[in-house]
Design a protein around this motif. Structure first.
Motif, PDB file in Angstrom:
ATOM      1  N   MET A 309      -1.611  -1.013   1.163  1.00 46.29           N
ATOM      2  CA  MET A 309      -2.408  -0.874  -0.054  1.00 46.29           C
ATOM      3  C   MET A 309      -1.455  -0.927  -1.246  1.00 46.29           C
ATOM      4  N   ALA A 315      -5.346  -4.810  -0.987  1.00 47.14           N
ATOM      5  CA  ALA A 315      -5.048  -4.223   0.315  1.00 47.14           C
ATOM      6  C   ALA A 315      -5.227  -5.283   1.382  1.00 47.14           C
ATOM      7  N   ALA A 381      -7.330   1.520  -2.768  1.00 53.09           N
ATOM      8  CA  ALA A 381      -6.133   1.044  -3.472  1.00 53.09           C
ATOM      9  C   ALA A 381      -6.378   0.965  -4.986  1.00 53.09           C
TER      10      ALA A 381
END
Length: 423
Positions: A309, A315, A381
């Motif tokens: 991430m 990610a 993320a």
């Protein structure tokens, strides 16, 4: 002319004395008195008036209770024969239901004998009505439940003993599980580290494991794996795998070499009638002072890919395709990949108890799956190690009983510098 004996035999029909004998035996078994059948039945009988006064009671029930008929008939109520608790239940539940329904059956009560002892019984009562439909009296059948009560008591004792044994086994499993995991993770300068172990069942020891430890030259080793099976046998393999990985990393920290060593050990130890294997991902973390962050080399042996991430909010998986299960083949293929873990990036390792969990609303076979996990990671993320582990731990909790295998999580995060964090 006289007949021969053979002719006489042919002309005379055979007589079977058995039917007559059998009929006599059957007749002897029949009760010759309906009154005797009532008085000495294998169960208790009593009739009461609508107000509960005893009008008739058989010898069987009198014998059980140690009373005389003249002491009860016309003098006592049925509820007087019950214990305090039984009398309360009779007045609040039994009698009202009987009045409403006209019958009630199989009610467990306790009757009080003349000597003060208690007799557990099962009671069935019906209201006898006249031709005009008006209630006349109450007929009650009483069954001796002492044997049943003894059986239930023994069953309860056995169940309680089983529960105590299960609790003891769970404590042993929990203790054993703790010994297979590091009590704390080593602190790595320049990294935030977080881990979590989600137990699917306290009744069996799982085979998931992880660790993070220092190596020479300022490098760090980390691994996460999953042994096939559960229980004591899996725990033995888990312990062997953990210590082999740490020892192999000290000897040669190159990730592929570490997993090759583990493969050799497991294949040698468990190649008989009960083969054992595991999936593992091993990582070597090397700090990069100039560029910042860490250089990470991962080696995978049949394990789910790590999740990366990024600080920019993206990610994706870091696959190690072609990596084979550790311990199955004498010369397993080990796949490797490398990545730069920049400030703000987070790397997550996990076992397949997460992706194979049954999730509400999941398509196909109902498993959570790789795509759903990737989507979840993208929603997180950018994140930190502790936040990522906490979020996925919460996700596992939301699956409830859908998680049928233990899940281990290990995440590392490179904190951004103050200038990179922004105002």
């Amino acid at each position: 002319m006289s007949r021969t004996s053979d002719e006489e035999d042919e002309g005379t029909p055979e007589r079977d004395p058995e039917p007559a004998t059998e009929q006599a035996r059957f007749s002897a078994l029949l009760e010759d008195s309906a009154e005797d059948l009532y008085e000495h039945a294998p169960c208790g009988y009593l009739s009461t008036l609508l107000d509960g006064r005893i009008a008739k009671i058989n010898t069987t029930l009198l014998g059980w209770l140690g009373h005389r008929s003249e002491d009860l008939v016309g003098r006592r109520n049925f509820s007087d024969l019950l214990t305090v608790g039984g009398r309360l239940y009779h007045e609040t539940h039994f009698a009202p239901l009987l009045r409403m329904q006209g019958e009630i059956s199989g009610i467990a009560l306790e009757m009080k004998a003349a000597d003060g002892t208690r007799l557990p019984v099962l009671v069935t009562s019906t209201v006898k009505t006249g031709s005009d439909g008006q209630p006349l009296l109450i007929r009650t059948t009483v069954f001796d439940a002492r044997d049943r009560r003894a059986y239930e008591t023994e069953l309860l004792r056995a169940r309680q003993e089983s529960e105590r044994e299960r609790e003891r086994l769970q404590r042993l499993n929990t203790t054993l599980q703790r010994t297979l995991l590091p009590p704390t993770l080593a602190g790595v300068p320049g990294l935030e580290v977080a881990a979590h172990y989600h137990v699917a069942s306290l009744d069996e020891v799982g085979g998931d494991f992880y660790d993070l430890f220092p190596l020479t030259g300022g490098t760090w080793g980390m691994f996460l794996g999953d042994v096939c099976g559960k229980g004591a046998a899996a725990a033995a393999v888990t312990s062997l795998a953990r210590y082999t990985l740490r020892a192999a990393a000290v000897y040669d920290p190159e990730p592929a070499a570490v997993l090759a060593n583990l493969n050799t050990v497991l294949n040698h130890e468990y190649n008989g009638a009960d083969p054992r294997y595991c999936t593992v991902v091993f990582g070597l973390l090397t700090p990069e002072p100039v560029q910042g962050g860490f250089h990470v080399t991962l080696a995978g042996g049949g394990h789910p890919p790590a999740l990366l991430m990024r600080a920019d909010g993206t990610a994706d998986y870091l696959p190690t395709p072609g990596g084979q299960l550790i311990g199955v083949l004498a010369d397993a293929h080990i796949a490797t990949t490398s990545v730069h873990l920049a400030p703000g990036d987070t790397l997550l390792l996990y076992t397949d108890g997460l992706t194979e969990a049954h999730a509400p609303g999941a398509a196909g076979d109902g498993r959570y799956g790789d795509e759903a996990l990737l989507g979840f990671a993208r929603s997180l993320a950018p994140t930190t190690a502790s936040r990522a582990v906490a979020a996925i731990s919460g996700l596992l909790d939301s699956f409830g009983t859908g998680v049928d295998d233990d899940t281990a999580l290990l995440a590392v995060h490179v904190p951004p510098t103050p200038s990179e964090e922004g105002p």
